[in-house]
Design a protein around this motif. Structure first.
Motif, PDB file in Angstrom:
ATOM      1  N   LEU A 389      31.414  36.051  32.015  1.00 26.25           N
ATOM      2  CA  LEU A 389      31.099  35.626  33.378  1.00 26.25           C
ATOM      3  C   LEU A 389      32.050  34.498  33.742  1.00 26.25           C
ATOM      4  CD1 LEU A 389      27.205  35.504  33.421  1.00 26.25           C
ATOM      5  CD2 LEU A 389      28.690  37.126  34.603  1.00 26.25           C
ATOM      6  N   PRO A 390      32.640  34.542  34.923  1.00 28.85           N
ATOM      7  CA  PRO A 390      33.540  33.455  35.306  1.00 28.85           C
ATOM      8  C   PRO A 390      32.735  32.228  35.744  1.00 28.85           C
ATOM      9  CG  PRO A 390      33.350  35.019  37.099  1.00 28.85           C
ATOM     10  CD  PRO A 390      32.511  35.555  35.968  1.00 28.85           C
ATOM     11  N   LEU A 391      33.429  31.098  35.822  1.00 24.44           N
ATOM     12  CA  LEU A 391      32.781  29.930  36.426  1.00 24.44           C
ATOM     13  C   LEU A 391      32.543  30.266  37.887  1.00 24.44           C
ATOM     14  CD1 LEU A 391      34.731  26.818  35.106  1.00 24.44           C
ATOM     15  CD2 LEU A 391      32.699  27.898  34.174  1.00 24.44           C
ATOM     16  N   ILE A 392      31.545  29.638  38.463  1.00 27.94           N
ATOM     17  CA  ILE A 392      31.241  29.917  39.858  1.00 27.94           C
ATOM     18  C   ILE A 392      30.927  28.582  40.515  1.00 27.94           C
ATOM     19  CG2 ILE A 392      28.834  30.463  39.302  1.00 27.94           C
ATOM     20  CD1 ILE A 392      29.079  32.692  41.416  1.00 27.94           C
ATOM     21  N   GLU A 393      31.255  28.504  41.803  1.00 25.50           N
ATOM     22  CA  GLU A 393      31.133  27.213  42.459  1.00 25.50           C
ATOM     23  C   GLU A 393      29.781  27.109  43.155  1.00 25.50           C
ATOM     24  OE1 GLU A 393      33.899  26.405  45.603  1.00 25.50           O
ATOM     25  OE2 GLU A 393      34.220  24.372  44.886  1.00 25.50           O
ATOM     26  N   PHE A 394      28.969  26.156  42.745  1.00 24.51           N
ATOM     27  CA  PHE A 394      27.679  25.964  43.413  1.00 24.51           C
ATOM     28  C   PHE A 394      27.191  24.547  43.186  1.00 24.51           C
ATOM     29  CE2 PHE A 394      26.803  27.809  39.217  1.00 24.51           C
ATOM     30  CZ  PHE A 394      25.847  26.946  38.704  1.00 24.51           C
ATOM     31  N   ASP A 395      26.150  24.213  43.938  1.00 21.62           N
ATOM     32  CA  ASP A 395      25.511  22.917  43.778  1.00 21.62           C
ATOM     33  C   ASP A 395      24.448  23.079  42.697  1.00 21.62           C
ATOM     34  OD1 ASP A 395      23.630  20.813  44.000  1.00 21.62           O
ATOM     35  OD2 ASP A 395      24.413  20.326  45.981  1.00 21.62           O
ATOM     36  N   GLU A 428      31.089  43.535  42.831  1.00 22.80           N
ATOM     37  CA  GLU A 428      31.901  43.453  44.054  1.00 22.80           C
ATOM     38  C   GLU A 428      32.107  42.025  44.525  1.00 22.80           C
ATOM     39  OE1 GLU A 428      29.783  45.832  46.765  1.00 22.80           O
ATOM     40  OE2 GLU A 428      30.109  47.671  45.651  1.00 22.80           O
ATOM     41  N   GLU A 429      32.888  41.268  43.806  1.00 22.76           N
ATOM     42  CA  GLU A 429      33.235  39.911  44.236  1.00 22.76           C
ATOM     43  C   GLU A 429      32.032  38.987  44.311  1.00 22.76           C
ATOM     44  OE1 GLU A 429      36.630  39.093  44.810  1.00 22.76           O
ATOM     45  OE2 GLU A 429      36.659  41.033  43.810  1.00 22.76           O
ATOM     46  N   PRO A 503      28.875  34.236  46.081  1.00 21.49           N
ATOM     47  CA  PRO A 503      30.269  34.698  46.120  1.00 21.49           C
ATOM     48  C   PRO A 503      31.049  34.134  44.933  1.00 21.49           C
ATOM     49  CG  PRO A 503      29.865  33.040  47.802  1.00 21.49           C
ATOM     50  CD  PRO A 503      28.538  33.350  47.188  1.00 21.49           C
ATOM     51  N   LEU A 504      31.970  34.947  44.389  1.00 22.50           N
ATOM     52  CA  LEU A 504      32.681  34.529  43.175  1.00 22.50           C
ATOM     53  C   LEU A 504      33.746  33.466  43.414  1.00 22.50           C
ATOM     54  CD1 LEU A 504      33.176  37.734  41.026  1.00 22.50           C
ATOM     55  CD2 LEU A 504      31.718  35.773  40.583  1.00 22.50           C
ATOM     56  N   GLY A 505      34.573  33.653  44.416  1.00 21.97           N
ATOM     57  CA  GLY A 505      35.632  32.668  44.655  1.00 21.97           C
ATOM     58  C   GLY A 505      36.687  32.716  43.564  1.00 21.97           C
TER      59      GLY A 505
END
Lengths: 523, 229
Positions: A389-395, A428-429, A503-505
């Motif tokens: 799993l990639p890193l993902i940007e969130f709070d 899907e992204e 969303p992946l980003g």
């Protein structure tokens, strides 16, 4: 030559022309009448001079064509009344033919010159008036505070220079048109495609064919320093259609003045709104923080006091201890509810600042499970993560709230001992997170509906289970603030399942370290 | 009460909270002093030389972070911050200023006592550091730079090892992300949070039984990490 359009003058030009020809003829007749008594006293050469003077005056006062008429009339009248034999057009002396020719030529030339002079004077007067109208408009626009005022000033200017009508169409950032002034009946029919072309290209679009059908014929883009703000559509009065192109420079100047005024008003508006927003924002956040302090402090005291009572020494009797524990538990529940309400208030206020950071979803799952602790004691949580799993940007703090709420719901609505499953996959992204339980699931009517995510809606109405339907509403607000989606449904094998996506980003690159052993092997 | 009982100072403006905190700590065998303002707290801290300070961040006469900075000028008594949830920024500020741990309100007595005990214990055994750490299935020998899990050696990269050492050295204590980045990657990397996340993830995958539900390398969401032996 065309007569000047006086402001408010409505006489059609054909009628005016006829009047001028009549005046020219009358002038010639008057000259004839005035000269007749002097016939014996003056040389025919001087009489010719008087006629030439008449032609000159007609040229100066009435323009070229009446002057030409006067020239021919003068020759005819001179021939008829003064050249012997008088009162016939017969000419005895051949020399008079020379006189006639010279007279005609001189009359025509002086008439042309005078008329040219006159028309130039007229033109410069017109130009001066237009310049005055423009500067007047510029001055008025600089003081305009509303779009209504701008529209009014534009109307006045167009009326003054072209007897034209104009409508301003503004375009927002997405290119959607709207009239500059609401609740005003438009002056004219604006052809939307022409306006759109003018707006998109930033160029004046002219189509005189449209003018016939009552449509606006000229579309001028309102080019302001920041962007094209809209289009001003102009429809000149019928008789001025052919003068449009001569007025193009004025119209374009007008358009840029209007554009600047509109942009200025726009930014004044933005500044005011921002100011207002800052003030109300500050008020809201200070109310919220005061409220949250006032609500939390007594609850914290209540929880602590009840808990210390429950484990006080010497130990209380069973009944008293149970009561103390119950108070503690209830206070904790109330505290959770207050937290949810405060969260909702904060999220509902709209402007949640997300402290987004790139991180692993795994981490926040772990911290949520740890945070819930006792509430999950009877439900083993199975976490299944897709590989890599990639890193993902969130709070993290907010997404932790989402997990806590979902896990809490799952624990609340499923029988003790049943497992709660968390599954994370890529689709899907997007990263898709599913939280499923082994409970009865949502009722058929509710599964998959939006209603579940409304505030104060609960799965089972009138249920004996504690809680207000804030949890899912909070989840939705948080997920949507992250540009994600959330949906609730039931699994095929039973049990409720809430799925949300983020969303992946593009995660930042990480340089991977090599293990020392690998380094050695490489050597 | 024993003469050498640890001294705890509670700086908190809410009387009822002070009351049960005092009761709980006294049951732990501590001598408790109270203050309800920052200024009063500083005076008490100077007079009583406490072994532990419990500090509410939201005091009427100022910001608790200023109190910590002030105190850290002349005392290294551990500070346990009491704070509400959703104030992660305040917590990080307090920890970066020198606080040792925090408790989120509302908290129960057991939690309070456990935290207080942990801080007091660390305070008392500063010198007797051993190079051997054991947690779960893992054994770390700092003197020989060897990490084993179930007796099998675990291969760590230099950065992973350094991160592990920093976490072990402050076992039980919350370390902010900035602190960890500064200690492991150096002062120029204090904003590269994703590096820290990745490497903590590596440690979990190598040393935890269930990396998704870590028992030792715990996340303090929005704040940092805590190594729990």
């Amino acid at each position: 030559m065309k007569k000047l359009p006086e402001h408010g003058e409505v006489t059609p030009s054909a009628l005016r022309d006829r009047k001028r020809y009549l005046l020219a003829a009358l002038a010639c007749a008057a000259t004839t009448l005035a000269t007749t008594p002097l016939f014996g006293l003056l040389d025919p050469a001087n009489i010719v001079m008087l006629f030439l003077l008449t032609v000159l005056l007609v040229a100066v006062l009435l323009g070229l064509r009446p002057a030409l008429l006067a020239a021919f009339l003068s020759v005819g009248l001179f021939d008829f009344f003064f050249v012997p034999p008088r009162f016939t057009f017969v000419v005895n002396d051949g020399q008079y033919l020379v006189t006639f020719a010279v007279m005609l030529v001189v009359a025509i030339i002086t008439g042309r010159l005078a008329a040219g002079l006159r028309s130039r004077a007229d033109e410069s007067a017109l130009a001066a008036r237009h310049a005055r109208a423009l500067s007047e408009m510029a001055r008025e626009l600089s003081g305009a505070l509303t779009l209504e005022q701008v529209a009014e000033i534009t109307d006045r200017f167009l009326g003054a220079i072209l007897q034209a009508k104009g409508d301003i169409v503004l375009y927002d950032r997405d290119g959607q048109p709207r009239p500059a002034v609401d609740h005003r009946t438009p002056h004219l029919v604006v052809e939307p495609r022409m306006a759109a072309i003018a707006f998109e290209r930033g160029e004046t679009v002219e189509c005189s064919v449209l003018a016939e059908s009552g449509c606006a014929a000229v579309y001028l883009p309102l080019k302001a320093p920041m962007r094209v703000r809209g289009v001003i559509a102009v429809a000149p009065a019928q008789s001025f259609t052919e003068r449009l192109s001569a007025q193009r420079p004025h119209l374009e100047t007008m358009a840029s003045l209007v554009a600047i005024a509109i942009e200025r008003i726009h930014y004044v508006d933005v500044a005011q709104r921002t100011q207002l927003q800052i003030v109300s924002e500050r008020l809201r956040s200070s109310i919220l923080s005061a409220l949250s302090h006032d609500l939390r402090t007594p609850l914290a005291a209540l929880v602590g006091l009840a808990d210390s009572l429950a484990c006080s020494r010497p130990p209380l009797g069973d009944a008293q201890r149970e009561s103390a524990e119950a108070i503690c538990e209830q206070a904790e529940r109330l505290s959770g509810l207050v937290e949810n309400l405060l969260d909702m208030a904060r999220l509902h206020a709209g402007n949640v600042t997300l402290h987004k950071e790139w991180q692993a979803i795994e981490e926040v799952i772990g911290s949520s499970i740890k945070l819930l602790g006792r509430a999950l004691a009877e439900h083993p949580v199975k976490v299944r993560l897709a590989d890599d799993l990639p890193l993902i940007e969130f709070d993290a703090v907010l997404i932790e709230r989402v997990f806590c709420n979902l896990l809490e719901n799952a624990a609340k609505y499923s029988p003790a001992g049943s497992a709660i499953e968390i599954e994370v996959s890529l689709r899907e992204e997007r990263m898709e997170v599913r939280v499923a339980d082994g409970g009865p699931g949502f009722s058929v009517a509710e599964a998959g509906t939006e209603a579940l995510f409304e505030m104060f809606v609960r799965g089972e109405s009138e249920s004996a289970l504690p809680g207000v339907g804030l949890g899912l509403a909070i989840c939705r607000a948080i997920v949507e603030a992250h540009d994600g989606t959330i949906a609730a449904g039931n699994r095929l094998q039973g049990g409720a399942c809430v799925t949300f996506t983020l969303p992946l980003g593009k995660p930042p690159l990480i340089e991977e370290e090599i293990l020392p052993e690998q380094e050695e092997e490489a050597k | 009460m024993k003469e050498n009982a640890p001294v705890v100072l509670v700086v908190e403006d809410e009387k009822q909270i002070r009351r049960f905190v005092r009761a709980s700590l006294e049951e732990e065998g501590c001598r408790v002093f109270e203050a309800d303002t920052l200024a009063g707290g500083l005076v008490e801290a100077g007079e009583r030389k406490p072994d532990l300070i419990m500090l509410d961040l939201g005091l009427p006469d100022g910001n608790g972070v200023d109190f910590i900075r002030d105190l850290r000028g002349w005392s290294d008594a551990p500070i346990l911050v009491l704070s509400a949830r959703s104030n992660e920024k305040d917590k990080v500020q307090a920890l970066d200023a020198g606080a040792d741990d925090y408790l989120t309100k509302p908290f129960g007595v057991a939690e309070l006592r456990a935290r207080a005990r942990a801080l007091l214990r660390r305070q008392s055994r500063t010198e007797a550091a051993s190079p051997l750490f054991e947690f779960g299935e893992v054994r770390v020998d700092l003197s020989r730079r060897v990490v084993t899990r179930n007796g099998e050696p675990v291969r760590l990269t230099p950065i992973e090892y350094r991160l592990l050492c920093v976490l072990l050295a402050s076992a039980g204590k919350v370390l902010t992300q900035r602190h960890l980045l500064r200690e492991v990657w150096g002062p120029s990397s204090v904003e590269s949070y994703h590096y820290l996340r990745i490497y903590v993830g590596h440690l979990r995958h190598k040393l935890e039984i269930d990396p998704a539900q870590p028992r030792h390398f715990q996340t303090e969401t929005g704040v940092g990490y805590r190594f729990q032996p």
